[in-house]
Write an enzyme that holds these catalytic residues in place. Structure first.
Site, PDB file in Angstrom:
ATOM      1  N   ASN A 278      53.908 -49.943 117.304  1.00 55.35           N
ATOM      2  CA  ASN A 278      53.347 -49.491 118.863  1.00 55.35           C
ATOM      3  C   ASN A 278      52.757 -50.258 119.498  1.00 55.35           C
ATOM      4  O   ASN A 278      52.006 -51.261 119.546  1.00 55.35           O
ATOM      5  CB  ASN A 278      51.880 -48.708 118.703  1.00 55.35           C
ATOM      6  CG  ASN A 278      51.612 -47.245 119.350  1.00 55.35           C
ATOM      7  OD1 ASN A 278      51.849 -47.741 120.248  1.00 55.35           O
ATOM      8  ND2 ASN A 278      50.742 -46.730 119.260  1.00 55.35           N
TER       9      ASN A 278
ATOM     10  N   GLU B 289      50.080 -41.121 112.387  1.00 53.00           N
ATOM     11  CA  GLU B 289      51.526 -40.916 113.516  1.00 53.00           C
ATOM     12  C   GLU B 289      52.069 -41.917 112.632  1.00 53.00           C
ATOM     13  O   GLU B 289      53.254 -42.170 112.904  1.00 53.00           O
ATOM     14  CB  GLU B 289      51.199 -41.402 114.854  1.00 53.00           C
ATOM     15  CG  GLU B 289      50.149 -40.256 115.263  1.00 53.00           C
ATOM     16  CD  GLU B 289      49.980 -40.206 117.127  1.00 53.00           C
ATOM     17  OE1 GLU B 289      48.297 -40.832 116.279  1.00 53.00           O
ATOM     18  OE2 GLU B 289      50.540 -40.011 117.574  1.00 53.00           O
TER      19      GLU B 289
ATOM     20  N   HIS C  11      52.010 -36.426 122.114  1.00 55.27           N
ATOM     21  CA  HIS C  11      51.265 -36.225 120.695  1.00 55.27           C
ATOM     22  C   HIS C  11      52.554 -35.608 120.024  1.00 55.27           C
ATOM     23  O   HIS C  11      51.942 -35.524 118.569  1.00 55.27           O
ATOM     24  CB  HIS C  11      50.040 -35.713 121.083  1.00 55.27           C
ATOM     25  CG  HIS C  11      48.651 -36.347 121.471  1.00 55.27           C
ATOM     26  ND1 HIS C  11      48.077 -35.412 122.162  1.00 55.27           N
ATOM     27  CD2 HIS C  11      48.660 -37.697 121.615  1.00 55.27           C
ATOM     28  CE1 HIS C  11      47.351 -36.158 122.499  1.00 55.27           C
ATOM     29  NE2 HIS C  11      47.665 -38.048 122.321  1.00 55.27           N
TER      30      HIS C  11
ATOM     31  N   ARG D 271      58.026 -46.608 118.284  1.00 51.67           N
ATOM     32  CA  ARG D 271      56.867 -45.525 118.809  1.00 51.67           C
ATOM     33  C   ARG D 271      57.410 -45.611 120.277  1.00 51.67           C
ATOM     34  O   ARG D 271      56.898 -46.613 120.503  1.00 51.67           O
ATOM     35  CB  ARG D 271      55.270 -45.564 119.174  1.00 51.67           C
ATOM     36  CG  ARG D 271      54.564 -44.737 119.648  1.00 51.67           C
ATOM     37  CD  ARG D 271      53.419 -44.619 120.168  1.00 51.67           C
ATOM     38  NE  ARG D 271      52.930 -43.035 120.169  1.00 51.67           N
ATOM     39  CZ  ARG D 271      51.234 -43.660 121.116  1.00 51.67           C
ATOM     40  NH1 ARG D 271      51.399 -45.228 122.067  1.00 51.67           N
ATOM     41  NH2 ARG D 271      51.518 -42.562 122.307  1.00 51.67           N
TER      42      ARG D 271
ATOM     43  N   ARG E   9      40.787 -39.252 131.558  1.00 51.46           N
ATOM     44  CA  ARG E   9      41.595 -38.054 132.271  1.00 51.46           C
ATOM     45  C   ARG E   9      40.947 -37.116 132.490  1.00 51.46           C
ATOM     46  O   ARG E   9      40.320 -35.739 131.673  1.00 51.46           O
ATOM     47  CB  ARG E   9      43.254 -37.894 131.176  1.00 51.46           C
ATOM     48  CG  ARG E   9      43.792 -38.491 131.877  1.00 51.46           C
ATOM     49  CD  ARG E   9      44.945 -38.961 130.026  1.00 51.46           C
ATOM     50  NE  ARG E   9      45.307 -39.815 129.580  1.00 51.46           N
ATOM     51  CZ  ARG E   9      46.253 -39.745 128.782  1.00 51.46           C
ATOM     52  NH1 ARG E   9      46.306 -38.837 128.184  1.00 51.46           N
ATOM     53  NH2 ARG E   9      46.405 -40.507 127.388  1.00 51.46           N
TER      54      ARG E   9
HETATM   55  N1  LIG Z   1      32.570 -38.960 114.012  1.00 50.82           N
HETATM   56  C1  LIG Z   1      33.228 -39.068 115.492  1.00 50.82           C
HETATM   57  N2  LIG Z   1      32.233 -38.268 116.499  1.00 50.82           N
HETATM   58  C2  LIG Z   1      32.848 -38.174 117.534  1.00 50.82           C
HETATM   59  N3  LIG Z   1      33.371 -38.219 117.911  1.00 50.82           N
HETATM   60  C3  LIG Z   1      34.180 -39.015 117.474  1.00 50.82           C
HETATM   61  C4  LIG Z   1      33.926 -39.964 116.300  1.00 50.82           C
HETATM   62  N4  LIG Z   1      35.048 -40.787 115.473  1.00 50.82           N
HETATM   63  C5  LIG Z   1      35.866 -40.945 116.716  1.00 50.82           C
HETATM   64  N5  LIG Z   1      35.313 -40.107 117.520  1.00 50.82           N
HETATM   65  C6  LIG Z   1      36.027 -40.325 118.972  1.00 50.82           C
HETATM   66  O1  LIG Z   1      37.124 -40.039 118.405  1.00 50.82           O
HETATM   67  C7  LIG Z   1      37.857 -41.061 119.576  1.00 50.82           C
HETATM   68  C8  LIG Z   1      39.513 -42.036 119.365  1.00 50.82           C
HETATM   69  O2  LIG Z   1      39.936 -40.799 119.027  1.00 50.82           O
HETATM   70  P1  LIG Z   1      41.548 -41.844 118.593  1.00 50.82           P
HETATM   71  O3  LIG Z   1      42.145 -40.546 117.766  1.00 50.82           O
HETATM   72  O4  LIG Z   1      40.953 -42.233 117.300  1.00 50.82           O
HETATM   73  O5  LIG Z   1      41.842 -42.246 119.393  1.00 50.82           O
HETATM   74  P2  LIG Z   1      43.574 -42.078 120.274  1.00 50.82           P
HETATM   75  O6  LIG Z   1      43.697 -41.243 120.620  1.00 50.82           O
HETATM   76  O7  LIG Z   1      43.920 -43.504 121.043  1.00 50.82           O
HETATM   77  O8  LIG Z   1      44.496 -42.088 118.879  1.00 50.82           O
HETATM   78  C9  LIG Z   1      36.968 -41.512 120.982  1.00 50.82           C
HETATM   79  O9  LIG Z   1      36.394 -40.512 121.338  1.00 50.82           O
HETATM   80  C10 LIG Z   1      35.452 -41.488 119.798  1.00 50.82           C
HETATM   81  O10 LIG Z   1      35.094 -41.218 120.512  1.00 50.82           O
END
Ligand SMILES: Nc1ncnc2c1ncn2[C@@H]1O[C@H](COP(=O)(O)OP(=O)(O)O)[C@@H](O)[C@H]1O
Ligand SMILES: Nc1ncnc2c1ncn2[C@@H]1O[C@H](COP(=O)(O)OP(=O)(O)O)[C@@H](O)[C@H]1O
Lengths: 399, 399
Positions: free
Chosen positions: B8, B383, B179, B90, B240
């Site tokens: 990726n 993913e 997504h 990706r 965003r």
């Molecule tokens: N325990 C949690 N409670 C609330 N939000 C969380 C928790 N763990 C991760 N997040 C949130 O998930 C988001 C990141 O999601 P992720 O799927 O890892 O990102 P990406 O879209 O970059 O793959 C961040 O906003 C992070 O704060």
């Protein structure tokens, strides 16, 4: 004290209606069009009489209103014999300044002018109508009634866009909502139809005219609405796109060399049904779809699907829906659109009865099957009546 | 034939994962960050071992990938001893050209490059990753897996914006959706959880990560999705805005002298949770809300309300919903958000069970009450696994 003159002044037209409030009926109404252009014409109507037509051109709003007064003189009723309680003016944008109708004075005029950046096509024209009407009726109270006011009850979670603070506080960027006068009228009528107090009803109001909007009403108050900072957001309209990817202006700037202004103009004036079907009038779109034009068929699908999505979204916002209410040109008269917009929503308790839905009585009516979990109503809107009622309420309240 | 390397490649990082397909588990994974900048670091991980860290800087993607290969050499596994079935890449934007994964050749590379205007931040970086990986693994088939591909089944009524034809046909303006790889994975897993064939399930998939989207899945296929021509549209995200009034760029051009590009950049990078709460990471937003910051509390409300509206909208699109599925960082781990997003939706058969919802097992699970009309599921997304599965399916299908 029994009459109100309602004035709806646009950039190139003045629409007016004289209402007998006691008798609850219009006495005369009409439109002066193509103001500031060549040609133009004033058509003045009275119940049961042939229309009285006066040729233009009308150089400006002052000339347009003078023609209106001449028409009253020539075709009646004689305004000097009418006790005007108020002149009610439609004003599109009240910003967050006007949450209810306002008695017009110079300070109100200035405030409406200051809101012009938010509605550059509308507020200046509305203001010009107020200016000339105040000259002609100096001794009558003038009341400004705002399209945005009914939506002043939107909670912050509904009116806040997730955009930088400098735009929100510095430039008034938020959801305001429009069609509020129509929504207020329709909400009152729907509550009466349901036999409930206004404060008790949860409604999804679908105002589908040339402009179109959906509003979630909880306890009689607007809690969400599809139009936003301007009347561009939300449903597909005659010439407006409604919702799109907000990156579109940036993309077209990069790829097509357009300015944000170019894109904005095209989204407001060359989009919507017009862009997909080649016509902005729903009746013409239907004709084209029946003639087999694929663009028109697609336009109808896109339009109906967008309405359906907002019905679902506002169902989720409200939790409990007492009725879905259709109003304005398309909403009142296009039975197929109502059926398409609500198709497949049985799980939400929503459906139309084919026979009831097809009967276009022009009256307030239910088009859902008898005993439906969520009634579907058609309520012909009457913005002029609502403006007059609100004007009288304000003036009466002061007297 | 049993391993796949998934790459990726972003504008300033390369993430990778080596998967053992037979054993269904990752063998090694890591990230080289700050590519093209000062500093930077590569972290290489293996199950049960301490991370192996190599310092940067990495001048370009070629240097970044060279460091990755060095890390494999130093910390294992030895890639020369691994039979790579494919390298899976990706790619964010496949336009309407790529409706499924593609075996990379020069023509595919050119096509991805031609789509760069639609994803200027992503496609060039994805392409650069493919280019350097093909040099390093010249004898292994490379497969491009597109974020947009799962949404190629959107019907015209869902992917058509009501904008001028010259934009739609001349500039590819339409909803694509993103997504998709995550949605495809989550859809398959949710169907298995429900004990149904994928082709039978109707789902609302809520991918809530840094980017966030909602997707309506009917019969296992995407029929509507909240991201649009770009990943900006729809839900509120880390930085965003998601949906706004499309007039905003035109308004800010007029009133604040901004260009469409300025506004676009701010909507993508300075908006969303960051604009309302001062932080783009949901955990930090929660902390600030608990500390009593009103902006953070408002951000949570705006975020949850937007999710709720899309759940309702897609309920209306689908008519029948077999499950609502939460995935990605926020969706998998933020129990309060799930509860808030679905609050008040009992009329739609939707609710969370407080105890089940609070338990964060990291596993696939239902968080709705036992016997709920519409199960609410949490499915951790994967993913990389989906990319590897799709790559193997393509390569296997050809051999
Ligand atoms: N325990 C949690 N409670 C609330 N939000 C969380 C928790 N763990 C991760 N997040 C949130 O998930 C988001 C990141 O999601 P992720 O799927 O890892 O990102 P990406 O879209 O970059 O793959 C961040 O906003 C992070 O704060
Ligand atoms: N019988 C009908 N069937 C379908 N559409 C209709 C019908 N009558 C009026 N309309 C549509 O209503 C729209 C105008 O609505 P209206 O409420 O009069 O407009 P405005 O928003 O300007 O007040 C037009 O698109 C028109 O085609």
């Amino acid at each position: 004290m029994s009459h109100v003159l309602v004035v709806n002044s646009g950039s190139s037209s003045i629409k007016y209606r004289l209402l007998d409030m006691a008798a609850e009926r219009p006495v005369a109404w009409g439109i002066a069009d193509r103001i500031g252009e060549d040609g133009g014409e004033l058509t003045h109507r009275r119940p049961g009489a042939d229309p009285h037509v006066r040729p233009g051109p009308f150089a400006d709003h002052e000339a347009g209103l003078a023609a209106v007064l001449d028409a009253f003189g020539a075709a009646g009723p004689d305004l000097s014999g009418v006790a005007l309680a108020a002149v009610g003016h439609r004003v599109v944008h009240g910003g967050d300044r006007f949450v209810r109708p306002a008695l017009v004075d110079d300070a109100v005029m200035r405030a409406v002018e200051e809101l012009a950046p938010l509605a550059p096509l509308h507020n200046p024209a509305n203001l010009e109508g107020i200016r000339v009407a105040r000259k002609s009726f100096p001794d009558v109270p003038h009341v400004a009634v705002f399209d945005t006011a009914f939506h002043s009850t939107l909670p912050p979670a509904a009116h806040t866009y997730a955009v930088p603070e400098r735009w929100r506080t510095g430039y008034g960027v938020r959801r305001y909502g429009f069609h509020g006068t129509s929504c207020a009228y329709v909400t009152r009528r729907a509550a009466a139809w349901l036999g409930r107090q206004v404060e008790e009803v949860n409604l999804v109001v679908l105002h589908l005219g040339n402009g179109a909007s959906a509003t979630a009403v909880a306890g009689g108050r607007s809690v969400d609405t599809s139009m936003g900072m301007t009347p561009l957001e939300g449903l597909v309209m005659g010439t407006r796109s409604g919702d799109i990817d907000p990156s579109l202006p940036g993309y077209l700037a990069r790829e097509a060399g357009l300015t944000a202004g170019d894109v904005d103009a095209a989204l407001n004036r060359e989009s919507g049904l017009l862009a997909l079907a080649g016509a902005n009038d729903m009746r013409e779109v239907r004709r084209r779809a029946e003639a087999g034009e694929p663009g028109a068929a697609l336009a109808l699908e896109v339009y109906a699907r967008r309405v359906r999505k907002y019905v679902g979204a506002y169902y989720a916002v409200l939790g409990r829906v007492d009725a879905v209410v259709f109003t304005a040109g398309v909403g009142e008269h296009d039975a197929r659109l109502r059926a398409e917009a609500l198709s497949g929503l049985e799980a939400l308790g929503l459906a139309v009865d084919p026979e009831r839905n097809a009967a276009d009585s022009g009256e307030e009516r239910a088009v859902s099957p008898a005993g439906a979990r969520v009634p579907v109503l058609v309520v012909p809107t009457d913005e002029e009546w609502e403006i007059a009622v609100e004007a009288v309420a304000l003036v009466g309240g002061r007297g």
